[in-house]
Design an enzyme around this catalytic site. Sequence first.
Site, PDB file in Angstrom:
ATOM      1  N   LYS A  53       1.616   8.506  98.000  1.00  0.00           N
ATOM      2  CA  LYS A  53       1.337   9.942  97.833  1.00  0.00           C
ATOM      3  C   LYS A  53      -0.151  10.156  97.541  1.00  0.00           C
ATOM      4  O   LYS A  53      -0.798  11.036  98.117  1.00  0.00           O
ATOM      5  CB  LYS A  53       2.214  10.535  96.712  1.00  0.00           C
ATOM      6  CG  LYS A  53       3.681  10.635  97.114  1.00  0.00           C
ATOM      7  CD  LYS A  53       4.623  10.994  95.955  1.00  0.00           C
ATOM      8  CE  LYS A  53       6.071  10.923  96.463  1.00  0.00           C
ATOM      9  NZ  LYS A  53       7.085  11.205  95.449  1.00  0.00           N
ATOM     10  N   GLN A  97       7.098  11.550  88.996  1.00  0.00           N
ATOM     11  CA  GLN A  97       7.973  10.708  89.816  1.00  0.00           C
ATOM     12  C   GLN A  97       9.275  10.409  89.063  1.00  0.00           C
ATOM     13  O   GLN A  97       9.265  10.068  87.884  1.00  0.00           O
ATOM     14  CB  GLN A  97       7.234   9.405  90.187  1.00  0.00           C
ATOM     15  CG  GLN A  97       7.981   8.517  91.156  1.00  0.00           C
ATOM     16  CD  GLN A  97       8.133   9.121  92.560  1.00  0.00           C
ATOM     17  OE1 GLN A  97       7.348   9.985  92.966  1.00  0.00           O
ATOM     18  NE2 GLN A  97       9.130   8.680  93.289  1.00  0.00           N
ATOM     19  N   ASP A 120       7.403  19.810  93.939  1.00  0.00           N
ATOM     20  CA  ASP A 120       8.650  19.109  94.257  1.00  0.00           C
ATOM     21  C   ASP A 120       9.808  20.094  94.441  1.00  0.00           C
ATOM     22  O   ASP A 120      10.853  19.724  94.979  1.00  0.00           O
ATOM     23  CB  ASP A 120       9.024  18.178  93.085  1.00  0.00           C
ATOM     24  CG  ASP A 120       8.705  16.718  93.355  1.00  0.00           C
ATOM     25  OD1 ASP A 120       8.782  16.310  94.524  1.00  0.00           O
ATOM     26  OD2 ASP A 120       8.404  15.999  92.391  1.00  0.00           O
TER      27      ASP A 120
HETATM   28  N1  GUN Z   1      11.990  10.130  93.384  1.00  0.00           N
HETATM   29  C1  GUN Z   1      12.549   9.967  94.606  1.00  0.00           C
HETATM   30  N2  GUN Z   1      12.189  10.980  95.433  1.00  0.00           N
HETATM   31  C2  GUN Z   1      11.386  11.798  94.712  1.00  0.00           C
HETATM   32  C3  GUN Z   1      10.696  13.003  95.027  1.00  0.00           C
HETATM   33  O1  GUN Z   1      10.760  13.541  96.133  1.00  0.00           O
HETATM   34  N3  GUN Z   1       9.962  13.534  93.998  1.00  0.00           N
HETATM   35  C4  GUN Z   1       9.901  12.963  92.758  1.00  0.00           C
HETATM   36  N4  GUN Z   1       9.176  13.578  91.825  1.00  0.00           N
HETATM   37  N5  GUN Z   1      10.535  11.843  92.439  1.00  0.00           N
HETATM   38  C5  GUN Z   1      11.267  11.258  93.413  1.00  0.00           C
END
Ligand code: GUN
Length: 292
Positions: A53, A97, A120
């Site tokens: 990311k 995350q 998100d």
């Molecule tokens: N863990 C797995 N997928 C995601 C996501 O799309 N966003 C976040 N914040 N954590 C994750």
Amino acid sequence: MSAQLLDGRILSTHIRKQISQQAATLSAQGHQPGLAVILVGENPASQVYVRNKIKACQEHGLYSVYDVYPDNFTQTDLLARITALNADPRIHGILVQLPLPAHIDSHRVLEAIAPHKDVDGFHIANAGALMTGAPLFRPCTPYGCMKMLESIDAPVRGAHAVIVGASNIVGKPMAMLLLQAGATITICNSKTRDLASHTRSADILVVATGRPRMITGDMVKPGAIVIDVGINRITEGENKGKLCGDVDFDSVRNVAGWITPVPGGVGPMTITMLLVNTIEAAQRACTATPQT
Ligand code: GUN
């Protein structure tokens, strides 16, 4: 019959060109889009996702902040950091995350993120707004899956979409987006009886269970569109160490009309839609507070 490949890398490359242009335009106006990514603990899969990311931000002209905290980081300190990022004008999007270590209440943490920075789309204000039709942000993975369906002009309206997996991150928001697009929805979970009877009736099958290769060719309707959200590391055999999805690609490709590969399917699209959401957050901030 061999399914056509629904390639997330190609589609991502196309969308990311626009992202770079939009980031450059905003930066020239003094509003470089900024994303803060927070990782708590040492989950190896999360470390890879988060690094990707940040790398994507760097490659497309977004400002990024990457906070890594140890497993024993306290919830109080995490909430304080989010409060500071909520107030930071260089940051337009905040991503914590998941999963978080067990001692941290992830609901509390997600609710602490300002909804207008919740790229998100996990804050209850955005999750609730998704249900009623107009969220500020759509969760990145389901949003990416919808873009993939759009890219092949999939006939979603009136289709039967079956989603295997009912998580807040993928399954539930995916169902809402497909419902809004006019599909008839079935959501299956780990307790669903006779799963194959559901999956076999799917025109669109979205699988997000975290169980490697659980959907096999005999569970798929001929010609169906199959979207595999799973990313699993193979732990034994000749392919040990490689990645596989929740769909058994080799058997399903002989039955489906379209199939996403793993890697190179949904994964790149998730990151792309995170960038899209961050650009959108920056554009909104820029319109809300014009500089004099
Ligand atoms: N863990 C797995 N997928 C995601 C996501 O799309 N966003 C976040 N914040 N954590 C994750």
